[in-house]
Scaffold this motif. Structure first.
Motif, PDB file in Angstrom:
ATOM      1  N   ASP A  95       0.856  -1.184   0.000  1.00  0.00           N
ATOM      2  CA  ASP A  95       0.000   0.000   0.000  1.00  0.00           C
ATOM      3  C   ASP A  95       0.893   1.236   0.000  1.00  0.00           C
TER       4      ASP A  95
ATOM      5  N   THR B 160       0.588   5.422   0.586  1.00  0.00           N
ATOM      6  CA  THR B 160      -0.266   6.500   1.062  1.00  0.00           C
ATOM      7  C   THR B 160       0.504   7.818   1.035  1.00  0.00           C
TER       8      THR B 160
ATOM      9  N   VAL C  52       5.695   9.995   0.640  1.00  0.00           N
ATOM     10  CA  VAL C  52       4.693   8.931   0.644  1.00  0.00           C
ATOM     11  C   VAL C  52       5.207   7.810   1.532  1.00  0.00           C
TER      12      VAL C  52
ATOM     13  N   LEU D 219      -3.456   8.348  -4.898  1.00  0.00           N
ATOM     14  CA  LEU D 219      -3.126   8.759  -3.536  1.00  0.00           C
ATOM     15  C   LEU D 219      -4.174   9.638  -2.878  1.00  0.00           C
TER      16      LEU D 219
END
Length: 203
Positions: A80, A82, A102, A182
């Motif tokens: 993942d 983010t 990120v 995002l």
């Protein structure tokens, strides 16, 4: 006056007292305490010791075989990415350069290697720190600083609607390219950075 007293036993009429029985070792004293509890304790100790020895010396089966690649998750299933927020650009960078942070996390499976990070706009160049390839183990997360430089303002959008990052992932199961959207915070931050970078129309 005649008095009647206790009758005296006659000679030879008294019952003989029992002789004490000899005990082990030839002693004629009191018999020793019973030994059955001690024997039971010794038997229990020997039984436990024997069981422990059998458990310790039991034959061990072969170690479990490692999972075959087809049983492992695909890297895109466990990774993942983010958006964290803006990051200060490198010292001495041009006004057309900006940076973001990120967070890349791996949920499970074998470690995942990032071999490439890119974005879809032709008028932007991109670098990352750390530079690919880099690895992240299962259960861990890594902060990535993404630095972008506007090379041509005419080819970048004024308002990025659903910007995304393309990330190439690899583990022992497969190599995949995954697009990570995002979210609105990243879209607003990217749009604002592009407007500032291209405000003087220099690319």
């Amino acid at each position: 006056m005649n008095a009647i007293g206790p009758v005296e036993p006659g000679e030879g009429t008294t019952a003989p007292r029992p002789e004490p029985r000899p005990v082990a070792g030839g002693s004629t004293g009191h018999p020793t305490a019973p030994r059955r509890p001690l024997v039971a304790v010794l038997a229990a100790v020997l039984l436990l010791a024997g069981g422990g020895y059998l458990y310790a010396t039991r034959p061990h089966g072969p170690p479990p075989a490692p999972p075959v690649p087809s049983q492992l998750p695909f890297p895109a299933q466990v990774v993942d990415v983010t958006f964290v927020g803006p990051h200060a650009p490198p010292p001495g960078a041009s006004p057309q350069t900006f940076a973001f942070e990120v967070l890349l996390s791996v949920d499970a499976g074998p470690e995942v290697t990032v071999t490439r990070v890119s974005q879809p706009y032709a008028g932007l160049s991109l670098t990352t720190a750390p530079r690919p390839p880099f690895r992240t183990a299962a259960g861990a997360a890594r902060t990535i600083v993404i630095t972008m430089h506007v090379t041509e303002c005419g080819t970048v959008p004024e308002n990025a609607g659903l910007p995304f990052l393309d990330v190439t992932l690899r583990n022992t199961r497969a190599i995949q390219e995954q697009s990570f959207i995002l979210g609105p915070r990243y879209a607003r931050a990217l749009s604002q950075a592009l407007q500032v970078a291209c405000s003087n129309e220099s690319g």
